[in-house]
Design a protein around this motif. Structure first.
Motif, PDB file in Angstrom:
ATOM      1  N   TYR A 188     -75.322   7.672  17.402  1.00 35.44           N
ATOM      2  CA  TYR A 188     -75.226   8.268  18.736  1.00 35.44           C
ATOM      3  C   TYR A 188     -74.287   7.427  19.596  1.00 35.44           C
ATOM      4  O   TYR A 188     -74.264   6.198  19.491  1.00 35.44           O
TER       5      TYR A 188
ATOM      6  N   ALA B 101     -73.413  12.946  18.530  1.00 37.16           N
ATOM      7  CA  ALA B 101     -74.238  12.546  17.390  1.00 37.16           C
ATOM      8  C   ALA B 101     -73.474  12.823  16.107  1.00 37.16           C
ATOM      9  O   ALA B 101     -72.825  13.876  15.972  1.00 37.16           O
TER      10      ALA B 101
ATOM     11  N   VAL C  63     -83.022   5.221  21.230  1.00 35.02           N
ATOM     12  CA  VAL C  63     -83.863   6.274  20.674  1.00 35.02           C
ATOM     13  C   VAL C  63     -85.280   5.753  20.536  1.00 35.02           C
ATOM     14  O   VAL C  63     -85.504   4.633  20.049  1.00 35.02           O
TER      15      VAL C  63
ATOM     16  N   HIS D 266     -86.920  10.956  20.972  1.00 37.60           N
ATOM     17  CA  HIS D 266     -86.107  11.276  22.138  1.00 37.60           C
ATOM     18  C   HIS D 266     -84.949  10.289  22.257  1.00 37.60           C
ATOM     19  O   HIS D 266     -85.081   9.108  21.916  1.00 37.60           O
ATOM     20  N   LEU D 267     -83.837  10.799  22.767  1.00 34.59           N
ATOM     21  CA  LEU D 267     -82.680   9.974  23.083  1.00 34.59           C
ATOM     22  C   LEU D 267     -82.675   9.717  24.582  1.00 34.59           C
ATOM     23  O   LEU D 267     -82.812  10.646  25.384  1.00 34.59           O
TER      24      LEU D 267
ATOM     25  N   LEU E  80     -83.351  13.208  26.301  1.00 32.95           N
ATOM     26  CA  LEU E  80     -82.900  14.337  25.493  1.00 32.95           C
ATOM     27  C   LEU E  80     -83.747  14.396  24.229  1.00 32.95           C
ATOM     28  O   LEU E  80     -83.732  13.448  23.420  1.00 32.95           O
TER      29      LEU E  80
ATOM     30  N   LEU F 235     -84.805  15.240  20.418  1.00 31.91           N
ATOM     31  CA  LEU F 235     -84.027  15.280  19.190  1.00 31.91           C
ATOM     32  C   LEU F 235     -84.655  16.252  18.193  1.00 31.91           C
ATOM     33  O   LEU F 235     -85.880  16.248  17.992  1.00 31.91           O
TER      34      LEU F 235
ATOM     35  N   PRO G 275     -79.213  16.067  19.302  1.00 34.20           N
ATOM     36  CA  PRO G 275     -79.772  16.072  20.654  1.00 34.20           C
ATOM     37  C   PRO G 275     -79.809  17.479  21.245  1.00 34.20           C
ATOM     38  O   PRO G 275     -78.887  18.282  21.058  1.00 34.20           O
ATOM     39  N   GLU G 276     -80.882  17.774  21.951  1.00 31.46           N
ATOM     40  CA  GLU G 276     -81.006  19.012  22.706  1.00 31.46           C
ATOM     41  C   GLU G 276     -80.644  18.741  24.167  1.00 31.46           C
ATOM     42  O   GLU G 276     -80.362  17.606  24.548  1.00 31.46           O
TER      43      GLU G 276
END
Length: 348
Positions: free
Chosen positions: A60, A72, A99, A103-104, A117, A119, A125-126
């Motif tokens: 990332y 990513a 991370v 989650h990021l 964000l 994952l 990532p969303e």
């Protein structure tokens, strides 16, 4: 000394000032030397991290832009594979990411906020599930008019997230709600006005933290209680006890795996400052400083075996590595790799 366990390195570089994005490098297992092997396209990747995912490790990177974004890449194979397009972080100029618990997290310097964000299983990532906006300011007329989150890092227990804010002279201890994908502030620790904390590093015992000031060249030694999520400053150690001529700008602290040494990169003097830590982890003293091997060491990291240091020298455009004396902790320059506008180094 042998840096076993790493086959390659990823080196960030600022594309807005002549860098190439993320430079891939092979790592010599005997000497620690780096050899560039390729480039991954990324915009101003100021910081990198890697985390496991369902299909293998994922790299990332933050893009330190306004608005900011993260990229990513699946790095399980010899050629990194992008996992979709860059994802906005809903903040400006992110300078750090980590991370934790699926989650990021990003620290957004420009907007003074933290983004979360979620994952996917494969590490993609969303869209940001939440943004925690910092509040406050400091006495520096230019650098502390508002909040400037500079680092966001989970503690060794994985239960808490620590966020360092240069603009508010504070460190926030946060809790992550995995279901909602949000951060809440559990504790905010104030440091002396004008300190401008930039980054922190944990002692290997998991009970002590060292916060490096950027505006004041000091290391703040703290106790860390993971059960209570409590950070307690106990001492402050100047990097230059005898004073220094001209401006200073510390950037990155690194603690040795055995907890005996702390190194701090300092950009104003282009040095690496060595501090010795006592057995309790609560006392530190400056031993010496050495040249960083270039100009403006923006990042400093340990090689995988803990026997070498690597400095990303932004203004001279190189990554310089050092063999560390196992007895004294003093780094000795061993080589360098040209990387224009180098920002950070990550080993996998």
């Amino acid at each position: 000394m042998v840096d076993r366990g790493a086959e390659r390195a990823f080196i960030g570089s600022f594309t807005s000032t002549g860098g190439r994005g993320i430079v891939l490098a092979a790592v010599d297992p005997d000497t620690g030397a780096l050899t560039a092997t390729g480039v991954v396209e990324a915009t101003d990747p100021s910081y990198l991290t890697v985390a496991p995912a369902q299909g293998g490790p994922v790299l990332y990177a933050v893009s330190e832009t306004a608005p900011g974004a993260v990229t990513a890449h699946d790095v399980s194979g010899p050629v990194p594979r992008p996992l979709g397009a860059p994802v906005p972080v809903d903040g400006d100029h992110p300078t750090h990411l980590s991370v934790t618990r699926g989650h990021l997290l990003t620290a957004n310097y420009g907007s003074g906020s933290l983004s979360v964000l979620p994952l996917d299983a494969d590490g993609t990532p969303e869209a940001a599930s939440s943004v925690l906006q910092h509040r406050g300011s400091g006495p520096h007329p230019d650098r502390q008019r508002g909040p400037h989150a500079h680092q966001v890092l989970p503690d060794p227990s994985g239960r808490w997230v620590l966020a360092v804010d240069l603009g508010t002279d504070s460190v926030r201890v946060c809790a992550l709600d995995r279901a909602a994908g949000g951060l809440t502030v559990h504790q905010e620790i104030a440091l002396p006005p004008g300190t401008g904390p930039r980054h922190l590093a944990f002692h290997p015992d998991g009970r002590h933290v060292y916060v490096l000031g950027e505006l004041r060249p000091v290391v703040t030694v703290c106790r860390w209680d993971a059960d209570a999520g409590a950070l307690e400053p106990v001492a402050e150690v100047p990097l230059f006890p005898d004073g220094v001529q001209g401006p200073v700008s510390p950037s990155a602290p690194v603690v040795s795996p055995d907890g005996r040494f702390l190194w701090a990169a300092e950009r104003g003097t282009d040095t690496i400052v060595l501090l010795a830590l006592d057995g309790t982890g609560e006392r530190a003293r400056v031993v010496t400083s050495v040249s960083c091997g270039g100009r403006w060491p923006r990042d400093l990291v340990l090689g995988p075996s803990g026997t070498r240091l690597y400095a990303a020298n932004e203004h001279s455009g190189d990554v310089t590595w050092f063999d560390v004396d196992a007895t004294t902790g003093v780094p000795r320059r061993a080589g360098s790799l040209a990387v224009p506008s180098a920002s950070t180094v990550l080993f996998t």
